[in-house]
Motif scaffolding. Sequence first.
Motif: not given
Lengths: 147, 168
Positions: B54-62, B79-82, B156-157
């Motif tokens: 598993x790889x997790x990428x953090x963005x501003x919106x999720x 899997x996108x976690x808002x 808009x991330x």
Amino acid sequence: MDSVIRATVVYAVLLVLFRLAGKRTLAEVTTFDFVLLLIISEATQQAMVGSDNSMTNSLLLVGTLVGLNILLSELKLRFAGIERVLDGMPLLILEHGKPLVDRMAKERVDVDDVLDAARESHGLERLDQIKYAVLERDGKISIIPSD
Amino acid sequence: MKRQRNKRREPVDFAAEETFHRREWLAQRIGWVVLAGLLIAACAGYLGNGPLTHRIVATENGVLKIDRFAHRDGPTQWIIQTTSNSAARSDLALQVSSSLLERIKIESITPAPQDQAATANGVLFTFHSLDPQTQIVFHIEPQYVGWAEGELQLNDSPPATIKQFVYP
């Protein structure tokens, strides 16, 4: 082309894995060996068929496997080295009633296996009644009784 | 090479073939070590599902959770976690680049998007009135072997680069 590649890769990998497993695995001497071979056939079926269940794909797979078998048979006939690598060679594991312990350990064969084969083939009861016991290429043990 | 028929007429010379058997045993032992290494790598997740996959990428919106390794025609998930500081429902736009879409088949999306539209860069999925901390799951099947690389962009991330290796 995809079907041909799948069948060829699965065939080659199984060939290597069974050579790694040793001769006795192919002999199906125990229930476990038999179940193992059954499960392997089920596991590889999906790898070869994939999501294409058409008759064309199935026939291509069968044709590829038969073709590979013929090709390897021809190569084994022409080149003794290839036959040795693919099929192995018979191995003497007992001589004049004395087990060759080192060889038996390497092939994961024990004295009980030899006595089983001796009883089944010649009705022999003891090791000293056996002149030679040979672990054949197909994993079976052949017995040459003492005179 | 001349075809040889019935080439073994004399008895097997067991002593002379000792060298062959010793090499065979050595090759077998090496093969066992390689096999064990592959199985350990598989358990760890280097050949598919596992703890290191598993790889997790953090963005501003999720947060995006993607598998590094997948199998062709095998199921995998995005899997996108808002993430939202507000307690109110909000809309989410997820853009998937065409370089990714070309290599996968989307089996289903949970929850289903209200709208899908083709854009210059790929496809834009629009989800309306999502609760805060909603999880969106893309059930996908990679269709081709090799590296699948592309971008996922939430609202808009800045786009997050996704790279996944697909085994045959």
